[in-house]
Motif scaffolding. Sequence first.
Motif, short mmCIF file in Angstrom:
data_model
loop_
_atom_site.label_atom_id
_atom_site.label_comp_id
_atom_site.label_asym_id
_atom_site.label_seq_id
_atom_site.Cartn_x
_atom_site.Cartn_y
_atom_site.Cartn_z
N UNK A 106 0.83 -1.21 0.00
CA UNK A 106 0.00 0.00 0.00
C UNK A 106 0.87 1.26 0.00
N UNK A 107 2.14 1.12 0.40
CA UNK A 107 3.04 2.28 0.40
C UNK A 107 3.93 2.32 -0.84
N UNK A 108 3.98 1.25 -1.58
CA UNK A 108 4.87 1.26 -2.76
C UNK A 108 4.11 1.32 -4.08
N UNK A 109 2.80 1.14 -4.04
CA UNK A 109 2.00 1.31 -5.25
C UNK A 109 2.16 2.76 -5.72
N UNK A 110 2.35 2.96 -7.01
CA UNK A 110 2.64 4.29 -7.55
C UNK A 110 1.39 4.99 -8.10
N UNK A 111 0.25 4.33 -7.98
CA UNK A 111 -1.01 4.86 -8.55
C UNK A 111 -0.85 5.19 -10.04
N UNK A 112 -0.11 4.37 -10.74
CA UNK A 112 0.18 4.67 -12.15
C UNK A 112 -0.95 4.22 -13.08
N UNK A 113 -1.86 3.40 -12.58
CA UNK A 113 -3.05 2.96 -13.30
C UNK A 113 -2.76 1.98 -14.45
N UNK A 114 -1.54 1.48 -14.49
CA UNK A 114 -1.21 0.52 -15.56
C UNK A 114 -2.01 -0.78 -15.38
N UNK A 115 -2.19 -1.18 -14.12
CA UNK A 115 -2.94 -2.42 -13.86
C UNK A 115 -4.39 -2.27 -14.32
N UNK A 116 -4.96 -1.11 -14.09
CA UNK A 116 -6.35 -0.84 -14.48
C UNK A 116 -6.47 -0.91 -16.00
N UNK A 117 -5.47 -0.35 -16.64
CA UNK A 117 -5.46 -0.32 -18.11
C UNK A 117 -5.42 -1.72 -18.70
N UNK A 118 -4.67 -2.61 -18.05
CA UNK A 118 -4.45 -3.94 -18.63
C UNK A 118 -5.51 -4.97 -18.28
N UNK A 119 -6.29 -4.75 -17.25
CA UNK A 119 -7.21 -5.80 -16.80
C UNK A 119 -8.27 -6.09 -17.84
N UNK A 120 -8.37 -7.35 -18.28
CA UNK A 120 -9.36 -7.71 -19.29
C UNK A 120 -10.77 -7.85 -18.72
N UNK A 121 -10.89 -7.76 -17.38
CA UNK A 121 -12.19 -7.96 -16.74
C UNK A 121 -12.71 -6.69 -16.07
N UNK A 122 -12.08 -5.57 -16.43
CA UNK A 122 -12.58 -4.30 -15.92
C UNK A 122 -12.48 -4.17 -14.40
N UNK A 123 -11.53 -4.87 -13.82
CA UNK A 123 -11.28 -4.72 -12.39
C UNK A 123 -10.19 -3.65 -12.23
N UNK A 124 -10.23 -2.92 -11.14
CA UNK A 124 -9.22 -1.88 -10.92
C UNK A 124 -8.42 -2.20 -9.65
N UNK A 125 -7.34 -3.00 -9.77
CA UNK A 125 -6.53 -3.33 -8.59
C UNK A 125 -6.02 -2.08 -7.86
N UNK A 126 -5.66 -1.03 -8.60
CA UNK A 126 -5.17 0.19 -7.96
C UNK A 126 -6.19 0.77 -7.00
N UNK A 127 -7.46 0.64 -7.34
CA UNK A 127 -8.51 1.18 -6.47
C UNK A 127 -8.67 0.34 -5.21
N UNK A 128 -8.40 -0.95 -5.31
CA UNK A 128 -8.45 -1.80 -4.11
C UNK A 128 -7.29 -1.41 -3.19
N UNK A 129 -6.11 -1.25 -3.77
CA UNK A 129 -4.94 -0.88 -2.98
C UNK A 129 -5.16 0.47 -2.30
N UNK A 130 -5.70 1.42 -3.04
CA UNK A 130 -5.94 2.74 -2.44
C UNK A 130 -7.00 2.66 -1.34
N UNK A 131 -8.03 1.86 -1.56
CA UNK A 131 -9.08 1.74 -0.53
C UNK A 131 -8.51 1.15 0.76
N UNK A 132 -7.61 0.18 0.61
CA UNK A 132 -6.98 -0.41 1.81
C UNK A 132 -6.06 0.62 2.48
N UNK A 133 -5.32 1.35 1.68
CA UNK A 133 -4.44 2.39 2.25
C UNK A 133 -5.28 3.43 2.98
#
Lengths: 128, 261
Positions: free
Chosen positions: A62-89
């Motif tokens: 949660x402290x090393x995620x860069x919020x770069x949104x690359x994971x969101x861009x690549x997900x074929x299922x429209x999931x946003x891992x960055x948003x999960x990480x931010x919600x936990x942070x």
Amino acid sequence: MEDKYLLSDVKRYSGTDTSACMRCGKCSGRCPAYNDMDIKPHQFVTLIERGDIEKLMQSKSIWTCLSCMACVERCPRNVAPAQVIEAVRDAVVRQQYANKIKAEDIPAKIDETIPQQLLVSAFRKYNK
Amino acid sequence: MRFSYYPGCTLKTKAKELNNYALKCVEALGLDVKEIEEWQCCGAVYPQARDEIATKLSAVRTLNYAKGEDGKLLTLCSACHNVLKRVNEDMISDANVRLKANNYLQLEEEYAGETEVIHYLEMLRDYVGWDNLKAKVVNPLKGVKIGAYYGCLLLRPSKVMAFDNPENPTIIEDFIKAIGATPVVYPYRNECCGAYVSLDEPAISKKKSNAILDSASANGADMVITACPLCMYNLKHMGDSVVDVKYFTEILAEALGVKED
Ligand code: SF4
Ligand code: SF4
């Protein structure tokens, strides 16, 4: 009890449907912070589904995620891992006395070259 | 048609050049650009949690101000652009954010995302046009090999930013061609520089920034250009300066012959 509410809150304000994840790992494959994470982006999605919020709140990721949104861009299922990480942070820093950085830490970290944008960004991410 | 210009905090302090060259260039290009009155910091990062409202209000104020002008909000800093555009999208598509933000701000008329958020590069592409820009160049940067550094904020998330193809963008390369220089395409041009993590974990940003600069240099770039003061800081101060880093507005001013005025 409290944990139950915490989990449903985090899921709700993450704003993404983690149940759609098909565990392909593309998010982690693209993540520039992968090597600096103990729990990887795709694991965040799985663990939140399993309800393991405590483990996620203690993770280094949660402290090393860069919020770069690359994971969101690549997900074929429209999931946003960055948003999960931010919600936990957010769940961590919204607790009392749990800010990662405090105003009094700042003077020692800055020099003439640091842009305001960096300070405000870090504060917004690490301090509530 | 008037563009309401939002400079943001860093462009008035640590990134004055990015701002000053941009303003000289709009003058040279004959565009009507007016700075927004009494603007506030946009918040620097877009708050992703769905229940974040207060942290979006200053962006909504800015957006609403531009609505009262010609409805065109011009941005330059990549981070401000990302925040303003994403908050604007919330005002269009998230009824909860829209309702609460309007309740807080008590505007005369409800704000529901009417403003168009336009980045300076988009203005050059869509309102000036590359051919027109080329025609105004007095000092073409012949033979200079430039790597476009896009980073994250202009491109992602592409569903909202709609700036360019997030995996294979061309807008900055088109800009480089228009001012007479040679674009160098390199693999790390849309990789993250390490962002705000450099404050607490500089080692991560060092690694990221060096990977970008090494990639640009290995592909023959003499310099890389950016629109973001945070990328500039990380690339310049965290990286080992194997290639020079400049703001794109500086080389635009050079090409338009207004750099030294
Ligand atoms: S937003 Fe975070 S998790 Fe997603 S790719 Fe970027 S660094 Fe990795
Ligand atoms: S890319 Fe999407 S579907 Fe694949 S593991 Fe990551 S979150 Fe799940």
